[in-house]
Design a protein around this motif. Structure first.
Motif, PDB file in Angstrom:
ATOM      1  N   ALA A  23      52.010  60.215  49.824  1.00  0.00           N
ATOM      2  CA  ALA A  23      51.065  59.547  50.881  1.00  0.00           C
ATOM      3  C   ALA A  23      51.342  59.914  52.266  1.00  0.00           C
ATOM      4  O   ALA A  23      49.994  59.942  52.856  1.00  0.00           O
ATOM      5  N   ALA A  24      52.433  60.453  52.619  1.00  0.00           N
ATOM      6  CA  ALA A  24      52.510  61.289  53.960  1.00  0.00           C
ATOM      7  C   ALA A  24      51.463  62.449  54.067  1.00  0.00           C
ATOM      8  O   ALA A  24      50.752  62.132  54.869  1.00  0.00           O
ATOM      9  N   GLN A  25      51.413  63.177  53.524  1.00  0.00           N
ATOM     10  CA  GLN A  25      51.090  64.258  53.196  1.00  0.00           C
ATOM     11  C   GLN A  25      49.552  64.111  52.803  1.00  0.00           C
ATOM     12  O   GLN A  25      48.178  64.601  53.997  1.00  0.00           O
ATOM     13  N   GLY A  26      48.758  63.175  52.348  1.00  0.00           N
ATOM     14  CA  GLY A  26      46.983  62.136  52.196  1.00  0.00           C
ATOM     15  C   GLY A  26      47.070  62.275  53.237  1.00  0.00           C
ATOM     16  O   GLY A  26      45.756  62.204  53.733  1.00  0.00           O
ATOM     17  N   PHE A  27      47.787  61.565  54.050  1.00  0.00           N
ATOM     18  CA  PHE A  27      47.743  60.850  55.634  1.00  0.00           C
ATOM     19  C   PHE A  27      46.654  61.721  56.412  1.00  0.00           C
ATOM     20  O   PHE A  27      46.383  61.803  57.120  1.00  0.00           O
ATOM     21  N   VAL A  28      47.958  62.845  56.629  1.00  0.00           N
ATOM     22  CA  VAL A  28      47.937  64.096  57.213  1.00  0.00           C
ATOM     23  C   VAL A  28      46.521  65.080  57.027  1.00  0.00           C
ATOM     24  O   VAL A  28      45.553  65.138  58.086  1.00  0.00           O
ATOM     25  N   VAL A  29      46.347  65.337  55.715  1.00  0.00           N
ATOM     26  CA  VAL A  29      44.978  65.788  55.312  1.00  0.00           C
ATOM     27  C   VAL A  29      44.221  64.942  55.554  1.00  0.00           C
ATOM     28  O   VAL A  29      42.294  65.390  55.928  1.00  0.00           O
ATOM     29  N   GLY A  30      44.006  63.606  55.116  1.00  0.00           N
ATOM     30  CA  GLY A  30      42.178  62.738  55.828  1.00  0.00           C
ATOM     31  C   GLY A  30      42.665  63.150  57.305  1.00  0.00           C
ATOM     32  O   GLY A  30      41.330  63.077  57.409  1.00  0.00           O
ATOM     33  N   ALA A  31      43.467  63.059  58.266  1.00  0.00           N
ATOM     34  CA  ALA A  31      43.248  62.667  59.386  1.00  0.00           C
ATOM     35  C   ALA A  31      42.695  64.208  60.194  1.00  0.00           C
ATOM     36  O   ALA A  31      42.285  64.440  60.642  1.00  0.00           O
ATOM     37  N   MET A  32      42.777  65.566  59.233  1.00  0.00           N
ATOM     38  CA  MET A  32      42.212  66.983  59.357  1.00  0.00           C
ATOM     39  C   MET A  32      40.946  66.925  59.266  1.00  0.00           C
ATOM     40  O   MET A  32      40.342  67.809  59.983  1.00  0.00           O
ATOM     41  N   THR A  33      40.600  66.346  57.855  1.00  0.00           N
ATOM     42  CA  THR A  33      39.749  66.047  57.546  1.00  0.00           C
ATOM     43  C   THR A  33      38.602  65.288  58.454  1.00  0.00           C
ATOM     44  O   THR A  33      37.114  66.472  59.216  1.00  0.00           O
ATOM     45  N   LEU A  34      38.884  64.654  58.781  1.00  0.00           N
ATOM     46  CA  LEU A  34      38.500  63.646  60.145  1.00  0.00           C
ATOM     47  C   LEU A  34      37.696  63.691  60.873  1.00  0.00           C
ATOM     48  O   LEU A  34      36.827  64.261  62.149  1.00  0.00           O
ATOM     49  N   GLY A  35      38.881  64.980  61.315  1.00  0.00           N
ATOM     50  CA  GLY A  35      38.777  65.690  63.303  1.00  0.00           C
ATOM     51  C   GLY A  35      37.935  66.951  63.193  1.00  0.00           C
ATOM     52  O   GLY A  35      37.836  67.335  63.856  1.00  0.00           O
ATOM     53  N   VAL A  36      38.145  67.584  61.479  1.00  0.00           N
ATOM     54  CA  VAL A  36      36.766  68.526  61.568  1.00  0.00           C
ATOM     55  C   VAL A  36      35.323  68.453  61.514  1.00  0.00           C
ATOM     56  O   VAL A  36      34.514  68.866  62.273  1.00  0.00           O
ATOM     57  N   VAL A  37      35.325  67.055  60.883  1.00  0.00           N
ATOM     58  CA  VAL A  37      33.791  66.776  60.852  1.00  0.00           C
ATOM     59  C   VAL A  37      33.318  65.608  62.079  1.00  0.00           C
ATOM     60  O   VAL A  37      33.038  66.716  62.290  1.00  0.00           O
ATOM     61  N   TYR A  38      34.468  66.047  63.136  1.00  0.00           N
ATOM     62  CA  TYR A  38      34.138  65.297  63.934  1.00  0.00           C
ATOM     63  C   TYR A  38      33.464  66.599  65.227  1.00  0.00           C
ATOM     64  O   TYR A  38      32.833  66.150  65.815  1.00  0.00           O
ATOM     65  N   SER A  39      34.644  67.348  64.621  1.00  0.00           N
ATOM     66  CA  SER A  39      34.281  68.305  65.871  1.00  0.00           C
ATOM     67  C   SER A  39      33.183  69.146  65.215  1.00  0.00           C
ATOM     68  O   SER A  39      32.010  69.344  66.229  1.00  0.00           O
TER      69      SER A  39
END
Length: 98
Positions: free
Chosen positions: A59-75
């Motif tokens: 669950a923790a890793q999934g949240f971090v990977v999701g946040a990183m993915t959103l960050g890449v999409v945002y950038s």
């Protein structure tokens, strides 16, 4: 090293957080999930400790990977959609002035 070159850790973190806002969100989510799952460990019932810890990690890793993915999409959005649109506006403004 002069005073202007020195940057303390707090201001460096704040600068980095402004550049990539999803990194602190991912960190906060990670620690929030871990804290919640550790709190819920008391009432895990018949679930083995190892299974509970694995679920917490996933669950923790999934949240971090999701946040990183959103960050890449945002950038990518900022870089490839907003910047060309702003450049196009600037060219249109220049053309109107002439």
């Amino acid at each position: 090293m002069t005073v202007m070159e020195y940057e303390d850790n707090e201001s460096k973190f704040m600068r980095k957080a402004k550049e990539n806002p999803f990194v602190p969100i991912g960190m906060a989510g990670f620690f929030g999930i871990v804290a919640y799952r550790l709190y819920k460990m008391k009432s895990r019932g018949d679930t083995k400790m190892s299974v509970h810890l694995i679920h917490m990690r996933v669950a923790a890793q999934g949240f971090v990977v999701g946040a990183m993915t959103l960050g890449v999409v945002y950038s990518m959005y900022k870089e490839y959609i907003l910047k060309p649109a702003q450049a196009q506006k600037a060219l249109e403004q220049k053309a109107k002035e002439k």
